[in-house]
Design a protein around this motif. Structure first.
Motif, PDB file in Angstrom:
ATOM      1  N   GLY A   1      -8.543  22.913   5.068  1.00 16.05           N
ATOM      2  CA  GLY A   1      -9.378  22.325   4.027  1.00 16.05           C
ATOM      3  C   GLY A   1      -8.634  21.287   3.205  1.00 16.05           C
ATOM      4  N   LEU A   2      -7.379  21.594   2.855  1.00 13.91           N
ATOM      5  CA  LEU A   2      -6.567  20.641   2.107  1.00 13.91           C
ATOM      6  C   LEU A   2      -6.380  19.345   2.888  1.00 13.91           C
ATOM      7  N   ALA A   3      -6.167  19.459   4.199  1.00  9.24           N
ATOM      8  CA  ALA A   3      -5.988  18.274   5.034  1.00  9.24           C
ATOM      9  C   ALA A   3      -7.202  17.367   4.973  1.00  9.24           C
ATOM     10  N   LEU A   4      -8.383  17.953   5.039  1.00 10.81           N
ATOM     11  CA  LEU A   4      -9.606  17.153   5.013  1.00 10.81           C
ATOM     12  C   LEU A   4      -9.794  16.466   3.657  1.00 10.81           C
ATOM     13  N   VAL A   5      -9.438  17.159   2.596  1.00 11.24           N
ATOM     14  CA  VAL A   5      -9.556  16.559   1.257  1.00 11.24           C
ATOM     15  C   VAL A   5      -8.605  15.383   1.117  1.00 11.24           C
ATOM     16  N   VAL A   6      -7.347  15.584   1.511  1.00 11.94           N
ATOM     17  CA  VAL A   6      -6.358  14.505   1.406  1.00 11.94           C
ATOM     18  C   VAL A   6      -6.719  13.355   2.340  1.00 11.94           C
ATOM     19  N   GLY A   7      -7.180  13.679   3.553  1.00 13.89           N
ATOM     20  CA  GLY A   7      -7.554  12.643   4.508  1.00 13.89           C
ATOM     21  C   GLY A   7      -8.659  11.743   3.996  1.00 13.89           C
TER      22      GLY A   7
ATOM     23  N   SER B   1       0.856  -1.204   0.000  1.00 22.20           N
ATOM     24  CA  SER B   1       0.000   0.000   0.000  1.00 22.20           C
ATOM     25  C   SER B   1       0.884   1.243   0.000  1.00 22.20           C
ATOM     26  N   LEU B   2       1.821   1.290  -0.933  1.00 23.77           N
ATOM     27  CA  LEU B   2       2.816   2.357  -0.949  1.00 23.77           C
ATOM     28  C   LEU B   2       2.168   3.730  -1.119  1.00 23.77           C
ATOM     29  N   PHE B   3       1.116   3.806  -1.912  1.00 28.83           N
ATOM     30  CA  PHE B   3       0.427   5.083  -2.108  1.00 28.83           C
ATOM     31  C   PHE B   3      -0.117   5.612  -0.786  1.00 28.83           C
ATOM     32  N   LEU B   4      -0.747   4.735   0.010  1.00 35.92           N
ATOM     33  CA  LEU B   4      -1.303   5.152   1.291  1.00 35.92           C
ATOM     34  C   LEU B   4      -0.204   5.534   2.280  1.00 35.92           C
ATOM     35  N   VAL B   5       0.933   4.871   2.187  1.00 32.15           N
ATOM     36  CA  VAL B   5       2.056   5.212   3.062  1.00 32.15           C
ATOM     37  C   VAL B   5       2.564   6.614   2.736  1.00 32.15           C
ATOM     38  N   ILE B   6       2.814   6.876   1.464  1.00 34.13           N
ATOM     39  CA  ILE B   6       3.339   8.182   1.050  1.00 34.13           C
ATOM     40  C   ILE B   6       2.325   9.291   1.325  1.00 34.13           C
ATOM     41  N   LEU B   7       1.054   9.028   0.984  1.00 36.10           N
ATOM     42  CA  LEU B   7       0.017  10.037   1.203  1.00 36.10           C
ATOM     43  C   LEU B   7      -0.143  10.346   2.686  1.00 36.10           C
ATOM     44  N   GLY B   8      -0.090   9.301   3.519  1.00 34.71           N
ATOM     45  CA  GLY B   8      -0.233   9.497   4.961  1.00 34.71           C
ATOM     46  C   GLY B   8       0.925  10.284   5.552  1.00 34.71           C
ATOM     47  N   VAL B   9       2.141  10.021   5.079  1.00 31.29           N
ATOM     48  CA  VAL B   9       3.311  10.754   5.559  1.00 31.29           C
ATOM     49  C   VAL B   9       3.201  12.231   5.189  1.00 31.29           C
ATOM     50  N   LEU B  10       2.793  12.503   3.947  1.00 34.99           N
ATOM     51  CA  LEU B  10       2.625  13.894   3.516  1.00 34.99           C
ATOM     52  C   LEU B  10       1.513  14.581   4.304  1.00 34.99           C
ATOM     53  N   LEU B  11       0.442  13.856   4.579  1.00 31.28           N
ATOM     54  CA  LEU B  11      -0.662  14.427   5.343  1.00 31.28           C
ATOM     55  C   LEU B  11      -0.235  14.739   6.774  1.00 31.28           C
TER      56      LEU B  11
ATOM     57  N   PRO C   1     -12.066   5.697   5.761  1.00 33.69           N
ATOM     58  CA  PRO C   1     -12.794   6.228   6.923  1.00 33.69           C
ATOM     59  C   PRO C   1     -11.917   6.422   8.155  1.00 33.69           C
ATOM     60  N   TRP C   2     -10.987   5.499   8.409  1.00 29.77           N
ATOM     61  CA  TRP C   2     -10.121   5.652   9.575  1.00 29.77           C
ATOM     62  C   TRP C   2      -9.188   6.840   9.398  1.00 29.77           C
ATOM     63  N   GLY C   3      -8.596   6.946   8.220  1.00 30.02           N
ATOM     64  CA  GLY C   3      -7.694   8.059   7.963  1.00 30.02           C
ATOM     65  C   GLY C   3      -8.404   9.400   7.972  1.00 30.02           C
ATOM     66  N   PHE C   4      -9.614   9.448   7.405  1.00 29.66           N
ATOM     67  CA  PHE C   4     -10.359  10.707   7.382  1.00 29.66           C
ATOM     68  C   PHE C   4     -10.780  11.109   8.796  1.00 29.66           C
ATOM     69  N   GLY C   5     -11.254  10.134   9.571  1.00 28.93           N
ATOM     70  CA  GLY C   5     -11.651  10.432  10.949  1.00 28.93           C
ATOM     71  C   GLY C   5     -10.490  10.972  11.768  1.00 28.93           C
ATOM     72  N   ALA C   6      -9.322  10.367  11.594  1.00 31.17           N
ATOM     73  CA  ALA C   6      -8.140  10.836  12.316  1.00 31.17           C
ATOM     74  C   ALA C   6      -7.744  12.239  11.866  1.00 31.17           C
ATOM     75  N   THR C   7      -7.912  12.519  10.565  1.00 35.50           N
ATOM     76  CA  THR C   7      -7.589  13.851  10.056  1.00 35.50           C
ATOM     77  C   THR C   7      -8.502  14.902  10.665  1.00 35.50           C
ATOM     78  N   VAL C   8      -9.776  14.597  10.762  1.00 42.19           N
ATOM     79  CA  VAL C   8     -10.718  15.523  11.390  1.00 42.19           C
ATOM     80  C   VAL C   8     -10.288  15.822  12.824  1.00 42.19           C
ATOM     81  N   LEU C   9      -9.926  14.777  13.563  1.00 40.12           N
ATOM     82  CA  LEU C   9      -9.472  14.982  14.939  1.00 40.12           C
ATOM     83  C   LEU C   9      -8.209  15.836  14.982  1.00 40.12           C
ATOM     84  N   GLY C  10      -7.278  15.578  14.052  1.00 38.45           N
ATOM     85  CA  GLY C  10      -6.038  16.338  14.023  1.00 38.45           C
ATOM     86  C   GLY C  10      -6.268  17.814  13.757  1.00 38.45           C
ATOM     87  N   VAL C  11      -7.167  18.126  12.821  1.00 36.90           N
ATOM     88  CA  VAL C  11      -7.478  19.520  12.505  1.00 36.90           C
ATOM     89  C   VAL C  11      -8.142  20.202  13.700  1.00 36.90           C
ATOM     90  N   ILE C  12      -9.096  19.523  14.326  1.00 38.07           N
ATOM     91  CA  ILE C  12      -9.766  20.091  15.501  1.00 38.07           C
ATOM     92  C   ILE C  12      -8.758  20.339  16.620  1.00 38.07           C
TER      93      ILE C  12
END
Length: 298
Positions: free
Chosen positions: A107-113, A48-58, A118-129
């Motif tokens: 806003g960019l964080a939420l889009v990328v998340g 899942s290299l794409f998810l690894v790279i995207l998650g690191v950038l996020l 669902p797990w990654g997006f939920g965590a992103t919402v928490l991180g932004v808050i």
């Protein structure tokens, strides 16, 4: 036109100042923690290299960078005292550009998340808050020397670790992963306390009750050291309980070296805090990755 008058009449931010605003040097902890989560999940990163790279950038440039921009905007009056050369108080980022940058990156964080599931997006919402709750009135948890560093520690270490494991496993991580992620996040409270030493005078004048302000530098440094050490001792005990003694042994060595670094820190906490952040903290995050590999073998 002089440099000073140019800063006062500037209407657009300097590109270099925009990069300085989001502080690339601060991106490492959440990026590292996300990778620890990836490793601890037991899933091959190559699958899942794409998810690894995207998650690191996020975790790093986007969410952490956003949090730095939000913090600098909300701290612009304190920074005018402590560090007037920073992008916002110096005028290199004029007007409300600091706020617009922080909001756009949220806003960019939420889009990328969203692309992390669902797990990654939920965590992103928490991180932004969490980022805005830390810096922005009326909540502004930064005003507390206990709640503020605690929130940052959990956001920088625990949340990315949990996210990396959940995204690759496509589900809730095991309780062992959650326990270790929380422990390292709690320990990071001490790291954040040491980071507050550089803003001691401005925090005191602006009513930010960091531990160096409320307890004094010497006692605050001692508290920070114990807060960092105790969770690591619990991790060591857990690794031995999980029949991973070699991993626990290497973290024991790391803790011993940290004790030495702490002895240097406590001789002059205010002067040595930056030195410790470059030495003792490196040992701390090394132990995180060792633990991640231990969890991978469970």
């Amino acid at each position: 036109m002089s440099v000073t008058s140019d800063l006062h009449t500037r209407t657009l931010p300097q590109p270099a100042a925009m990069l300085e605003l989001i502080k690339p040097i601060t991106w490492f902890p959440p990026m590292w923690a996300y990778l620890c989560g990836v490793i601890s999940s037991g899933v091959s990163p190559l699958e899942s290299l794409f998810l690894v790279i995207l998650g690191v950038l996020l975790a790093g440039p986007i969410v952490c960078g956003m949090s730095q921009a939000a913090n600098d905007w909300c701290d612009r009056h304190v920074d005018a005292i402590n560090e007037p050369h920073r992008p916002i108080p110096s005028g290199r980022i004029p007007g409300r550009w600091g706020l617009w940058i922080a909001l756009a990156m949220s806003g960019l964080a939420l889009v990328v998340g969203w692309f992390l599931g669902p797990w990654g997006f939920g965590a992103t919402v928490l991180g932004v808050i969490a980022a805005w709750a830390y810096s922005c009135p009326p909540v502004r948890l930064k005003r507390s020397g206990w709640w503020g560093p605690g929130l940052v520690g959990l956001s920088y270490e625990s949340l990315p670790w949990f996210t990396g494991a959940a995204v690759l496993a496509v589900g809730a991580p095991s309780w062992e992963i959650v326990a270790v992620a929380v422990l390292y996040g709690l320990g990071a409270h001490g790291i954040m306390t040491l980071n507050d030493f550089k803003a001691l005078e401005g925090d005191r004048q602006m009513g930010v009750n960091s531990l160096p302000v409320t307890l004094g530098p010497e006692l605050a440094a001692k508290v920070a050291c114990w807060v960092m050490i105790v969770p690591q001792l619990v991790v060591i005990a857990l690794l031995f309980q999980w029949d991973r003694p070699w991993y626990g042994f290497f973290i024991v060595i790391s803790v011993i070296l940290q004790f030495y670094a702490m002895s240097v820190l406590l001789r002059d906490p205010k002067a040595k805090a930056p030195w410790y952040n470059a030495t003792g903290v490196s040992l701390y995050v090394t132990g995180m990755m060792i633990t991640a590999f231990a969890l991978r073998t469970l």
